[in-house]
Design a protein around this motif. Sequence first.
Motif, mmCIF file in Angstrom:
data_model
loop_
_atom_site.group_PDB
_atom_site.id
_atom_site.type_symbol
_atom_site.label_atom_id
_atom_site.label_comp_id
_atom_site.label_asym_id
_atom_site.label_seq_id
_atom_site.Cartn_x
_atom_site.Cartn_y
_atom_site.Cartn_z
ATOM 1 N N PRO A 157 0.812 -1.212 0.000
ATOM 2 C CA PRO A 157 0.000 0.000 0.000
ATOM 3 C C PRO A 157 0.847 1.264 0.000
ATOM 4 C CG PRO A 157 -0.844 -1.566 1.607
ATOM 5 C CD PRO A 157 0.446 -2.122 1.111
ATOM 6 N N ALA A 158 1.975 1.244 0.653
ATOM 7 C CA ALA A 158 2.828 2.443 0.666
ATOM 8 C C ALA A 158 3.437 2.686 -0.701
ATOM 9 C CB ALA A 158 3.944 2.269 1.728
ATOM 10 N N TRP A 159 3.797 1.626 -1.422
ATOM 11 C CA TRP A 159 4.355 1.769 -2.767
ATOM 12 C C TRP A 159 3.308 2.336 -3.706
ATOM 13 C CZ3 TRP A 159 8.612 2.021 -5.444
ATOM 14 C CH2 TRP A 159 8.609 1.793 -6.804
ATOM 15 N N GLU A 160 2.078 1.889 -3.529
ATOM 16 C CA GLU A 160 0.995 2.354 -4.371
ATOM 17 C C GLU A 160 0.385 3.645 -3.855
ATOM 18 O OE1 GLU A 160 -1.690 -0.898 -4.355
ATOM 19 O OE2 GLU A 160 -0.490 -2.124 -5.729
ATOM 20 N N ASP A 187 -1.431 4.168 -1.316
ATOM 21 C CA ASP A 187 -2.815 3.939 -0.925
ATOM 22 C C ASP A 187 -2.942 4.265 0.559
ATOM 23 O OD1 ASP A 187 -5.365 3.194 -0.513
ATOM 24 O OD2 ASP A 187 -5.113 1.088 -1.148
ATOM 25 N N THR A 188 -3.164 5.540 0.852
ATOM 26 C CA THR A 188 -3.197 5.990 2.260
ATOM 27 C C THR A 188 -4.384 5.408 3.020
ATOM 28 O OG1 THR A 188 -4.438 7.956 1.585
ATOM 29 C CG2 THR A 188 -2.033 8.140 1.713
ATOM 30 N N GLN A 189 -5.479 5.143 2.272
ATOM 31 C CA GLN A 189 -6.647 4.584 2.933
ATOM 32 C C GLN A 189 -6.335 3.196 3.477
ATOM 33 O OE1 GLN A 189 -9.553 6.054 3.509
ATOM 34 N NE2 GLN A 189 -10.390 4.208 4.539
ATOM 35 N N THR A 190 -5.675 2.382 2.667
ATOM 36 C CA THR A 190 -5.329 1.025 3.091
ATOM 37 C C THR A 190 -4.307 1.063 4.227
ATOM 38 O OG1 THR A 190 -5.736 0.215 0.848
ATOM 39 C CG2 THR A 190 -4.411 -1.188 2.310
ATOM 40 N N VAL A 191 -3.354 1.996 4.100
ATOM 41 C CA VAL A 191 -2.358 2.125 5.184
ATOM 42 C C VAL A 191 -3.056 2.436 6.499
ATOM 43 C CG1 VAL A 191 -0.462 3.544 6.038
ATOM 44 C CG2 VAL A 191 -0.480 2.783 3.661
ATOM 45 N N ALA A 192 -4.028 3.372 6.483
ATOM 46 C CA ALA A 192 -4.741 3.736 7.708
ATOM 47 C C ALA A 192 -5.521 2.556 8.252
ATOM 48 C CB ALA A 192 -5.677 4.905 7.437
ATOM 49 N N GLU A 193 -6.107 1.782 7.348
ATOM 50 C CA GLU A 193 -6.878 0.622 7.790
ATOM 51 C C GLU A 193 -5.977 -0.459 8.399
ATOM 52 O OE1 GLU A 193 -8.964 -0.621 4.376
ATOM 53 O OE2 GLU A 193 -10.470 0.992 4.467
ATOM 54 N N ILE A 194 -4.722 -0.538 7.903
ATOM 55 C CA ILE A 194 -3.791 -1.555 8.433
ATOM 56 C C ILE A 194 -3.298 -1.172 9.836
ATOM 57 C CG2 ILE A 194 -1.498 -2.571 8.111
ATOM 58 C CD1 ILE A 194 -2.060 -2.469 5.073
ATOM 59 N N ILE A 233 10.687 3.870 0.462
ATOM 60 C CA ILE A 233 9.416 4.490 0.133
ATOM 61 C C ILE A 233 8.808 5.208 1.341
ATOM 62 C CG2 ILE A 233 8.900 2.857 -1.702
ATOM 63 C CD1 ILE A 233 7.168 1.325 0.244
ATOM 64 N N GLY A 234 9.404 5.073 2.552
ATOM 65 C CA GLY A 234 8.857 5.764 3.731
ATOM 66 C C GLY A 234 9.425 5.208 5.046
ATOM 67 N N ASP A 235 8.898 5.758 6.131
ATOM 68 C CA ASP A 235 9.294 5.320 7.488
ATOM 69 C C ASP A 235 8.043 5.044 8.314
ATOM 70 O OD1 ASP A 235 12.089 5.638 7.152
ATOM 71 O OD2 ASP A 235 11.829 7.806 7.340
ATOM 72 N N HIS A 253 11.028 -0.370 2.548
ATOM 73 C CA HIS A 253 11.726 -0.513 1.257
ATOM 74 C C HIS A 253 10.892 -1.400 0.334
ATOM 75 C CE1 HIS A 253 15.070 0.596 4.010
ATOM 76 N NE2 HIS A 253 15.583 1.195 2.913
ATOM 77 N N TYR A 254 10.878 -0.987 -0.939
ATOM 78 C CA TYR A 254 10.186 -1.791 -1.959
ATOM 79 C C TYR A 254 11.242 -2.301 -2.939
ATOM 80 C CZ TYR A 254 6.811 -3.309 -5.449
ATOM 81 O OH TYR A 254 6.102 -4.059 -6.332
ATOM 82 N N THR A 255 11.224 -3.595 -3.121
ATOM 83 C CA THR A 255 12.258 -4.209 -3.965
ATOM 84 C C THR A 255 11.759 -4.226 -5.422
ATOM 85 O OG1 THR A 255 12.923 -5.588 -2.113
ATOM 86 C CG2 THR A 255 13.688 -6.237 -4.303
#
Length: 491
Positions: free
Chosen positions: A58-61, A63-70, A124-126, A114-116
């Motif tokens: 989700p972070a690579w894509e 998709d903030t909504q999915t990140v929040a849901e996770i 891609i983030g922290d 990290h996205y491979t």
Amino acid sequence: MTGKIQYRLYAIFLAVISLSLGLSGGYSYYQTSSRLEAEYLRTKHDLTERLRKSLILPAWELDTQTVAEIIAPEIRADIVAIEVKLTAAQARIHAGQHPKADAEHIYWYRFPLHYTTSKGAEAIGDVHFAMSYLARDIQLRDAVMQKVAEIALLDVLILFTLYISMQQLVFEPLRRFGKALDDNARITSGHVELLEDEVDNEFSALRRSVNVIAKRLEGDIQHRIASEEALRKALADLQQAQDILVENEKMAALGGLVAGVAHEINTPLGITLTSASVLQKSLDEIQASMTSGKLKKSDLEHVLSTFAESTRLITLNTERAAQLVQSFKQVAVDQTSEMRRAFLLDEYLHEVVESLRPKLKKLPINVHIECEESIHMDSYPGAIAQVITNLMVNASMHAFDDHASGNLTLCGVQEAERIKLSVSDDGCGIPSENLKKIFEPFFTTKRNAGGSGLGLHIVYNIVTKQLGGHIAVESSPGHGTRFTITMPATA
């Protein structure tokens, strides 16, 4: 600190038990702390792995909504906040309540995402998440409080059990032993108290030993009572014998005084009798001359001269005898009656010395009296006469050996309400080793010469008991001796 052994034992047991339980509680605290720390580390690791795996896609894509849901379901008591930072989208997704930077029990952790790709791993983030250690600290505190309560309860239970058991099994028997020993120690007659052998235990040997000591003590008490009774009887017999000896000594001194005075009176009475005979013979002669008518003037003058000389001798010697009798009578009556009366000390000293002159005139001793004439006393003259007599006779026997000449001086002075009377000589003195023993009964250095050793003992008793005074002696070999008597003017 109290000195009782039981309190010290309780304190030692309490310290040992508390230390043991404290060490046990410390070890339990260490184990609990280690366990909780391991659980938190495991929680941190598991959270990190879950988020790392579930947030990469989700972070690579973006998709903030999915990140929040996770991240939202991961929030609980020990995970208070999660923040995901997406680098490409410049976005921050939060879950939970963001704590303050200086909040207690809160620790922040971070790991990168990290996205491979075919080109390799691309950041891609922290992910930041905050974990609370408050629950762990509360658990540790509760564990400590529980352990402290357990230690206190165990201390109370163990000490109570120890107190009851020690009182019943140790200290109560010891108290009975102590009481029995104290009671037996205070017994002065009768039978001692024995301890009953109630239970066969470690104290049985001690109980038997205490009973053996008690029986031996009873025998010692009975023996002591018998010895004391025998000693009292022997002391009474000794005192009776001593009183008889002292009385005999007094009577012997008075007998010597009687013999001396009787011998001394013989001289003036003999002269008086001779003079009376001469007077009677002259009277017969002049009567015969008058009857025959042959009386001459010269015969009359001779008879008158004889009359005058005989009368003078009779008067002189009769007065001398009367003086001796009066002195002896007063001193003898005082010594035998021991009555109290008023008298002048100077006159009485002269009477005592006069009554002793027949005894002392055979010795080359000069007696001097130096006493204030105005000293009035209301006391026991017989006791004073006995004291002076014994001191003077003692000096005549001991101070002047080999018939050496010397001086005896009686000195009396008044100091306020007390009289100081001294009897001193310039004789050979008293050796220092005998000076402390001269007032002891039966001590004498002239036993072979007839000394009884009671003279100065009688003096000491009369001065201290009957006259209410005290006597001191000063002497050194070759420099004479002085006895000083201090007594009240009114006994």
